[in-house]
Scaffold this motif. Sequence first.
Motif, short mmCIF file in Angstrom:
data_model
loop_
_atom_site.label_atom_id
_atom_site.label_comp_id
_atom_site.label_asym_id
_atom_site.label_seq_id
_atom_site.Cartn_x
_atom_site.Cartn_y
_atom_site.Cartn_z
N LYS A 150 -0.69 10.90 -0.90
CA LYS A 150 -2.03 11.38 -1.81
C LYS A 150 -1.70 12.07 -3.01
CE LYS A 150 -5.02 11.20 2.24
NZ LYS A 150 -4.12 10.22 3.26
N CYS A 151 -0.70 11.50 -3.73
CA CYS A 151 -0.58 12.34 -5.09
C CYS A 151 -2.00 12.18 -5.85
CB CYS A 151 0.48 11.30 -5.82
SG CYS A 151 2.06 11.22 -5.12
N SER A 152 -2.20 13.46 -6.16
CA SER A 152 -3.56 13.74 -6.95
C SER A 152 -3.87 12.98 -7.79
CB SER A 152 -3.44 15.30 -7.34
OG SER A 152 -2.51 15.33 -8.30
N TYR A 153 -3.18 12.41 -8.63
CA TYR A 153 -3.47 11.56 -9.97
C TYR A 153 -3.51 10.03 -9.61
CZ TYR A 153 1.55 11.10 -9.28
OH TYR A 153 2.93 10.85 -8.74
N CYS A 154 -3.19 9.76 -8.48
CA CYS A 154 -2.73 8.15 -8.32
C CYS A 154 -3.78 7.39 -7.70
CB CYS A 154 -1.31 8.11 -7.64
SG CYS A 154 -0.99 6.33 -7.47
N ILE A 155 -4.10 6.17 -8.17
CA ILE A 155 -5.13 5.40 -7.55
C ILE A 155 -4.65 4.27 -6.67
CG2 ILE A 155 -5.00 3.69 -9.62
CD1 ILE A 155 -8.16 3.54 -9.73
N GLY A 169 0.92 -1.19 -0.03
CA GLY A 169 -0.12 0.01 -0.02
C GLY A 169 0.81 1.12 0.11
N CYS A 170 0.13 2.35 0.03
CA CYS A 170 0.60 3.67 0.11
C CYS A 170 0.04 4.69 0.86
CB CYS A 170 1.13 4.33 -1.38
SG CYS A 170 1.72 5.77 -1.35
N SER A 171 0.44 5.52 1.73
CA SER A 171 -0.29 6.45 2.53
C SER A 171 0.13 7.94 2.10
CB SER A 171 0.38 6.46 3.98
OG SER A 171 -0.20 5.07 4.66
FE1 SF4 Z 1 1.85 6.71 -3.57
FE2 SF4 Z 1 0.82 6.73 -6.11
FE3 SF4 Z 1 2.12 8.68 -5.01
FE4 SF4 Z 1 3.46 6.76 -5.60
S1 SF4 Z 1 2.28 8.14 -7.05
S2 SF4 Z 1 3.74 7.72 -3.94
S3 SF4 Z 1 1.95 5.12 -5.21
S4 SF4 Z 1 0.22 8.03 -4.25
#
Ligand code: SF4
Length: 430
Positions: A165-170, A161-163
């Motif tokens: 919140k990059c705006s474009y990312c699912i 997972g990932c915490s």
């Molecule tokens: Fe997380 Fe997506 Fe940003 Fe990578 S691009 S750090 S997976 S939110």
Amino acid sequence: MQKRQNPASPPVPGGPARRVCIITFGCQMNEADSEAIAAAFRRRGYTVTDELKKADAVVVNTCTVRQRAEDKAISQIGRLRVWKEKHPEGKIFVVGCAAQKLGEKYLKHRFPFVDEVVGAKAIEQFEDALITQLGPTPETETAHQNLFRSPQTAYTTIMRGCSLKCSYCIVPAVRGPAVFLSPAAVLADAAAKLKAGAKEIVLLGQTVNSYKHGKTTFSELLKQVLALPGLQRLRFMSPHPLYFDAEFTAVLAREKKLARYMHLPVQSGSDRILKAMRRGYTRGEYLALLARLRAAAPDLAVSTDFIVGYPGETEEDFRDTLALVAEGGFTLAYCFKYSPRTDRPEMAATISGAVMEGRLEKLLAAVKNNSRVILNKRIGKIEEVLFETATYGRTSGNFALRVAEGGTPGKMAEVLVAGAEKNTLNGKVL
Ligand code: SF4
Ligand code: SAM
């Protein structure tokens, strides 16, 4: 997103001749999950095949990071209708990120021939889906099998997972918030893979260098993995620019088994776009970080990811990205056209298809040009090469390298680089 089928595994002695075909889309996380799924099948006496028509079970491990990736996975599932007609007893499992996004209800309604849907968040419960479909079977121990890379290299997942919140990312939506595996679990996994013949371990996570478990930091974990017997080289991916500290640069400077390579996605060269993307750093901060890393490891090779056509990206923003290719000194860059992953109106694509395509072409040309310059700079240098065959291996900086003779598979050797062609160096074993 590329589709990868798995090389066949050797038959299990005395086991029934049942086969599973695993079709994997997407990133290294999915590859690592597919290997765990293959292991679960192999414990039930299955072998892995890349021939669908010979399979008794099929797994489609899906990706949804961009719409195209999701579409590809969906058409692959659609094509399995014919397979199911020919193999009515066969089982179909749809797993991964698109499975998580679209949901079991939708997928089973659209593709009634699918037996099980296991989303990325529940991937550790894949075993339960197997029990539902195939029943409990006495488990047999099987050695680890690499499905995607050379037998020398093995993935070890250190976080899920990932915490951010990059705006474009699912990814955070389909894989959930960051969860770190315990150092004991990481070390046991890496040690088992080294025992099974791996020489190089790749630690995996979406923000891999944000690792923290109790008192164990990423750098501390690196030191522990580096001390494992049999390890020749350690890599990790993908780090995030926000999480490199002085402790890490000290480890990088000291530990030569730590690869002189990293994939450090920057996404854009424009401060305005980086802010809109919520990446948490500016262009200047990213470049300053590269300088710190290169001060610790002067021959460090860095690759990156770029997104073109982010909503509102102007020609000037794009020029900043283009200029960053040479300024960052990237050996390689994966360039993606922005793909909206949410219905939020502010995230809709605003750049026309033609403009997006034009920018992508320009960026790819700049990347190619720059890669050639950087590759040529390696000529005349001595590189540590981990050989996969007698004539082919990878340098610490992750460059492919060929020699006429003299490499020993699974062993490291010094090579004097004599030339470079396309993306590959060539040279002579010293
Ligand atoms: Fe997380 Fe997506 Fe940003 Fe990578 S691009 S750090 S997976 S939110
Ligand atoms: N966690 C990594 C990071 O933040 O550096 C990246 C993980 S993501 C699975 C891989 C790459 O896909 C990203 O670096 C980004 O360039 C690209 N990507 C993610 N979402 C995208 C989108 N909506 N459109 C286009 N490319 C996207």
